[in-house]
Scaffold this motif. Structure first.
Motif, PDB file in Angstrom:
ATOM      1  N   GLY A  16     -16.635 -47.546 -35.031  1.00  0.00           N
ATOM      2  CA  GLY A  16     -17.587 -47.068 -35.815  1.00  0.00           C
ATOM      3  C   GLY A  16     -18.678 -46.508 -35.139  1.00  0.00           C
ATOM      4  O   GLY A  16     -19.424 -45.620 -35.347  1.00  0.00           O
ATOM      5  N   ALA A  17     -19.104 -47.529 -33.980  1.00  0.00           N
ATOM      6  CA  ALA A  17     -20.267 -47.045 -33.058  1.00  0.00           C
ATOM      7  C   ALA A  17     -20.214 -45.729 -32.534  1.00  0.00           C
ATOM      8  O   ALA A  17     -20.983 -44.983 -32.252  1.00  0.00           O
ATOM      9  CB  ALA A  17     -20.566 -48.030 -32.149  1.00  0.00           C
ATOM     10  N   HIS A  18     -18.713 -45.358 -31.947  1.00  0.00           N
ATOM     11  CA  HIS A  18     -18.560 -44.130 -31.296  1.00  0.00           C
ATOM     12  C   HIS A  18     -18.724 -42.936 -32.276  1.00  0.00           C
ATOM     13  O   HIS A  18     -19.240 -42.002 -32.208  1.00  0.00           O
ATOM     14  CB  HIS A  18     -17.184 -44.106 -30.817  1.00  0.00           C
ATOM     15  N   VAL A  19     -18.165 -43.100 -33.923  1.00  0.00           N
ATOM     16  CA  VAL A  19     -18.326 -42.149 -34.886  1.00  0.00           C
ATOM     17  C   VAL A  19     -19.925 -41.989 -35.148  1.00  0.00           C
ATOM     18  O   VAL A  19     -20.509 -40.721 -35.146  1.00  0.00           O
ATOM     19  CB  VAL A  19     -17.583 -42.631 -35.807  1.00  0.00           C
ATOM     20  N   VAL A  20     -20.668 -43.147 -35.079  1.00  0.00           N
ATOM     21  CA  VAL A  20     -22.101 -42.926 -35.442  1.00  0.00           C
ATOM     22  C   VAL A  20     -22.736 -42.133 -34.370  1.00  0.00           C
ATOM     23  O   VAL A  20     -23.631 -41.138 -34.728  1.00  0.00           O
ATOM     24  CB  VAL A  20     -22.689 -44.466 -35.613  1.00  0.00           C
ATOM     25  N   ARG A  21     -22.447 -42.362 -33.131  1.00  0.00           N
ATOM     26  CA  ARG A  21     -22.975 -41.771 -31.902  1.00  0.00           C
ATOM     27  C   ARG A  21     -22.948 -40.363 -32.119  1.00  0.00           C
ATOM     28  O   ARG A  21     -23.702 -39.461 -31.690  1.00  0.00           O
ATOM     29  CB  ARG A  21     -22.958 -42.356 -30.768  1.00  0.00           C
ATOM     30  N   ALA A  22     -21.604 -39.848 -32.281  1.00  0.00           N
ATOM     31  CA  ALA A  22     -21.116 -38.406 -32.215  1.00  0.00           C
ATOM     32  C   ALA A  22     -21.844 -37.854 -33.285  1.00  0.00           C
ATOM     33  O   ALA A  22     -22.444 -36.690 -33.429  1.00  0.00           O
ATOM     34  CB  ALA A  22     -19.663 -38.399 -32.446  1.00  0.00           C
ATOM     35  N   MET A  23     -21.990 -38.250 -34.666  1.00  0.00           N
ATOM     36  CA  MET A  23     -22.550 -37.646 -35.852  1.00  0.00           C
ATOM     37  C   MET A  23     -23.977 -37.574 -35.358  1.00  0.00           C
ATOM     38  O   MET A  23     -24.550 -36.708 -35.722  1.00  0.00           O
ATOM     39  CB  MET A  23     -22.325 -38.620 -37.028  1.00  0.00           C
ATOM     40  N   VAL A  24     -24.612 -38.671 -34.961  1.00  0.00           N
ATOM     41  CA  VAL A  24     -26.193 -38.513 -34.797  1.00  0.00           C
ATOM     42  C   VAL A  24     -26.429 -37.390 -33.799  1.00  0.00           C
ATOM     43  O   VAL A  24     -27.602 -36.479 -33.749  1.00  0.00           O
ATOM     44  CB  VAL A  24     -26.923 -39.930 -34.268  1.00  0.00           C
ATOM     45  N   ARG A  25     -25.721 -37.513 -32.453  1.00  0.00           N
ATOM     46  CA  ARG A  25     -25.917 -36.411 -31.458  1.00  0.00           C
ATOM     47  C   ARG A  25     -25.724 -35.072 -31.972  1.00  0.00           C
ATOM     48  O   ARG A  25     -26.448 -34.147 -31.638  1.00  0.00           O
ATOM     49  CB  ARG A  25     -25.072 -36.778 -30.438  1.00  0.00           C
ATOM     50  N   ALA A  26     -24.936 -34.699 -33.250  1.00  0.00           N
ATOM     51  CA  ALA A  26     -24.586 -33.652 -33.803  1.00  0.00           C
ATOM     52  C   ALA A  26     -25.906 -33.139 -34.938  1.00  0.00           C
ATOM     53  O   ALA A  26     -25.523 -32.141 -35.448  1.00  0.00           O
ATOM     54  CB  ALA A  26     -23.324 -33.567 -34.485  1.00  0.00           C
ATOM     55  N   GLY A  27     -26.652 -34.336 -35.097  1.00  0.00           N
ATOM     56  CA  GLY A  27     -27.869 -33.846 -36.084  1.00  0.00           C
ATOM     57  C   GLY A  27     -27.559 -34.183 -37.330  1.00  0.00           C
ATOM     58  O   GLY A  27     -28.315 -33.841 -38.504  1.00  0.00           O
ATOM     59  N   GLU A  28     -26.443 -35.120 -37.480  1.00  0.00           N
ATOM     60  CA  GLU A  28     -26.159 -35.665 -39.039  1.00  0.00           C
ATOM     61  C   GLU A  28     -27.022 -36.857 -39.368  1.00  0.00           C
ATOM     62  O   GLU A  28     -27.346 -37.853 -38.468  1.00  0.00           O
ATOM     63  CB  GLU A  28     -24.678 -36.085 -38.860  1.00  0.00           C
ATOM     64  N   ASP A  66     -15.041 -37.714 -32.245  1.00  0.00           N
ATOM     65  CA  ASP A  66     -15.097 -36.120 -32.440  1.00  0.00           C
ATOM     66  C   ASP A  66     -14.385 -35.708 -33.765  1.00  0.00           C
ATOM     67  O   ASP A  66     -14.679 -34.738 -34.316  1.00  0.00           O
ATOM     68  CB  ASP A  66     -14.999 -35.340 -31.408  1.00  0.00           C
ATOM     69  N   ALA A  67     -13.223 -36.256 -33.871  1.00  0.00           N
ATOM     70  CA  ALA A  67     -12.184 -35.738 -34.921  1.00  0.00           C
ATOM     71  C   ALA A  67     -12.870 -36.027 -36.315  1.00  0.00           C
ATOM     72  O   ALA A  67     -13.067 -35.675 -37.416  1.00  0.00           O
ATOM     73  CB  ALA A  67     -10.882 -36.361 -34.974  1.00  0.00           C
ATOM     74  N   HIS A  68     -13.744 -37.135 -36.385  1.00  0.00           N
ATOM     75  CA  HIS A  68     -14.448 -37.783 -37.722  1.00  0.00           C
ATOM     76  C   HIS A  68     -15.325 -36.664 -37.951  1.00  0.00           C
ATOM     77  O   HIS A  68     -15.733 -36.410 -39.164  1.00  0.00           O
ATOM     78  CB  HIS A  68     -15.056 -39.017 -37.233  1.00  0.00           C
ATOM     79  N   LEU A  69     -16.340 -36.436 -36.774  1.00  0.00           N
ATOM     80  CA  LEU A  69     -17.289 -35.396 -37.120  1.00  0.00           C
ATOM     81  C   LEU A  69     -16.789 -34.119 -37.559  1.00  0.00           C
ATOM     82  O   LEU A  69     -17.392 -33.440 -38.529  1.00  0.00           O
ATOM     83  CB  LEU A  69     -18.076 -35.294 -35.782  1.00  0.00           C
ATOM     84  N   ALA A  91     -15.693 -34.619 -41.224  1.00  0.00           N
ATOM     85  CA  ALA A  91     -16.802 -34.698 -42.275  1.00  0.00           C
ATOM     86  C   ALA A  91     -17.580 -33.200 -42.573  1.00  0.00           C
ATOM     87  O   ALA A  91     -17.839 -32.758 -43.765  1.00  0.00           O
ATOM     88  CB  ALA A  91     -17.990 -35.620 -41.590  1.00  0.00           C
ATOM     89  N   ARG A  92     -17.628 -32.428 -41.491  1.00  0.00           N
ATOM     90  CA  ARG A  92     -18.022 -31.238 -41.711  1.00  0.00           C
ATOM     91  C   ARG A  92     -17.081 -30.008 -42.337  1.00  0.00           C
ATOM     92  O   ARG A  92     -17.501 -29.156 -42.965  1.00  0.00           O
ATOM     93  CB  ARG A  92     -18.375 -30.494 -40.269  1.00  0.00           C
ATOM     94  N   ALA A  93     -15.774 -30.547 -42.349  1.00  0.00           N
ATOM     95  CA  ALA A  93     -14.741 -29.610 -43.054  1.00  0.00           C
ATOM     96  C   ALA A  93     -15.090 -29.880 -44.718  1.00  0.00           C
ATOM     97  O   ALA A  93     -14.789 -29.068 -45.399  1.00  0.00           O
ATOM     98  CB  ALA A  93     -13.441 -29.947 -42.586  1.00  0.00           C
ATOM     99  N   LEU A  94     -15.317 -31.113 -44.941  1.00  0.00           N
ATOM    100  CA  LEU A  94     -15.648 -31.457 -46.158  1.00  0.00           C
ATOM    101  C   LEU A  94     -16.938 -30.759 -46.799  1.00  0.00           C
ATOM    102  O   LEU A  94     -16.879 -30.349 -47.814  1.00  0.00           O
ATOM    103  CB  LEU A  94     -15.600 -33.108 -46.285  1.00  0.00           C
ATOM    104  N   ALA A  95     -17.750 -30.977 -45.688  1.00  0.00           N
ATOM    105  CA  ALA A  95     -19.182 -30.608 -46.095  1.00  0.00           C
ATOM    106  C   ALA A  95     -19.325 -28.861 -46.460  1.00  0.00           C
ATOM    107  O   ALA A  95     -20.144 -28.252 -47.358  1.00  0.00           O
ATOM    108  CB  ALA A  95     -20.211 -30.932 -45.231  1.00  0.00           C
ATOM    109  N   SER A  96     -18.347 -28.209 -45.688  1.00  0.00           N
ATOM    110  CA  SER A  96     -18.401 -26.861 -45.705  1.00  0.00           C
ATOM    111  C   SER A  96     -17.655 -26.353 -46.931  1.00  0.00           C
ATOM    112  O   SER A  96     -17.696 -25.111 -47.475  1.00  0.00           O
ATOM    113  CB  SER A  96     -17.758 -26.187 -44.544  1.00  0.00           C
ATOM    114  N   GLY A  97     -16.905 -27.078 -47.494  1.00  0.00           N
ATOM    115  CA  GLY A  97     -16.055 -26.976 -49.004  1.00  0.00           C
ATOM    116  C   GLY A  97     -14.915 -26.367 -48.439  1.00  0.00           C
ATOM    117  O   GLY A  97     -14.075 -25.698 -49.064  1.00  0.00           O
ATOM    118  N   GLN A  98     -14.253 -26.522 -47.147  1.00  0.00           N
ATOM    119  CA  GLN A  98     -12.947 -26.076 -46.763  1.00  0.00           C
ATOM    120  C   GLN A  98     -12.211 -27.067 -47.442  1.00  0.00           C
ATOM    121  O   GLN A  98     -10.963 -26.385 -47.699  1.00  0.00           O
ATOM    122  CB  GLN A  98     -12.910 -26.576 -45.188  1.00  0.00           C
TER     123      GLN A  98
END
Length: 328
Positions: free
Chosen positions: A13-25, A227-230, A233-240
């Motif tokens: 989880g902490a790795h997922v959080v860091r990846a998402m925060v660094r990507a601006g989420e 990175d896969a989680h990010l 999440a972005r695939a869902l957000a984009s409406g893909q």
């Protein structure tokens, strides 16, 4: 989007959080800290100390932070322990998911990424498994993950959620020393713990129908997994992924590594010579599970980039007990 990451103070989880925060989420974490560590999280990420079984806490965090997407990682995950205490695993992993999804639906959250597992496949036939390989889990842990996928998909169809189920293969490594896995549920830290105690790491069974008799697994670096989680999440957000639909993907490297081969890498990285101690098989361990990850590349634009040696070396760099006694 604002994402609620359950179990976000844990190793993955902490790795997922860091990846998402660094990507601006924007991210808020909910974790009961039973295995998670507060210090793994960036100081500016809000942490709500609560369980996914706590409906009131879930309703509050979704409303107060304007949560629009959830990445759900909070779960019990030890295969052997799940055989001993299946009721605890079903309560935490399945009922906890039910409570979370009820809060998600009530709060109008539209996107949901579910942390699943390759354990849903059990002991599959063939060299590799695809997402269409029949699921036949061999442990209560694997059963709870498969039941979780069913529940996520049913909720998506009934309430118009956009969902992704990520079937992790064997996770190892660390993106930074402070994020290393300090628990002993996974093979690499289990080996490190034995070395730190001056003992040889264990191999659970060497009579499997594999080239060297030990289990063969597909190992994935935790930073690649984040990175896969990010990407999901972005695939869902984009409406893909359309409302009411689900995208299920394997997250692995497509390369099988035996437990004995992994022990050789551990010896090389740590500089400790040892002969692994072979003990009885563990219940619930299949002989070989290796991914086909084509769908992740095609649908998410994601592929693993890091190799096994990098996984072990990065894990060792963050291991808290790096001066073990000589191995007997």
């Amino acid at each position: 989007m604002t994402y609620l990451v359950t179990g976000g103070a844990g190793y993955i989880g902490a790795h997922v959080v860091r990846a998402m925060v660094r990507a601006g989420e924007r991210v808020v974490v909910l974790d009961d800290l039973s295995t998670g560590l507060r210090q793994r999280l960036p100081s500016d990420v809000p942490l709500v100390e609560a369980s996914v079984l706590d409906r009131a806490a879930l309703d509050r965090v979704i409303a107060e932070h304007g949560v629009t997407g959830v990445v759900h990682l909070a779960a019990k995950k030890r295969v052997g322990e799940s055989v001993e205490v299946p009721l605890r695993y079903y309560h935490e992993n399945v009922h906890g998911l039910q409570v979370l999804l009820e809060a998600v639906v009530a709060g109008g959250v539209g996107a949901f990424v579910f942390s699943s597992s390759a354990s849903v496949y059990g002991m599959p036939d063939g060299e590799t498994v695809t997402e269409d390989t029949p699921c036949a889990p061999m442990s209560p842990y694997g059963e709870t993950k498969l039941a979780g996928e069913w529940l996520v998909r049913a909720t998506a169809r009934a309430h118009g959620l956009r969902t992704t189920c990520l079937r992790y293969f064997n996770v190892a490594g660390a993106a930074a020393p402070e994020l290393a896995d300090t628990g002993v549920a996974n093979l690499v830290p289990m080996a490190f713990e034995r070395l730190a105690d001056g003992a040889a790491p264990r191999i659970f069974g060497d009579d499997y129908p594999t080239p060297d008799g030990t289990c063969v697994r597909d190992y994935i670096h935790v930073a690649d997994l984040a990175d896969a989680h990010l990407a999901a999440a972005r695939a869902l957000a984009s409406g893909q992924v359309r409302p009411g639909a689900d995208l299920t993907v394997n997250i692995g490297r497509g390369e099988g590594v035996s437990v004995r081969e992994m022990m050789d890498v551990v010896a090389e990285v740590t500089g400790r010579e040892f002969t692994p101690e072979v003990t009885a098989r563990r219940p619930g361990d299949p002989a070989r599970v290796v991914a086909r990850a084509d769908r992740a590349a095609r649908e998410l634009g994601w592929t693993a980039r890091r190799d096994v040696r990098e996984m072990v070396a990065s894990a060792w760099a963050g291991w808290p007990r790096r001066d073990p006694a000589p191995v007997a």
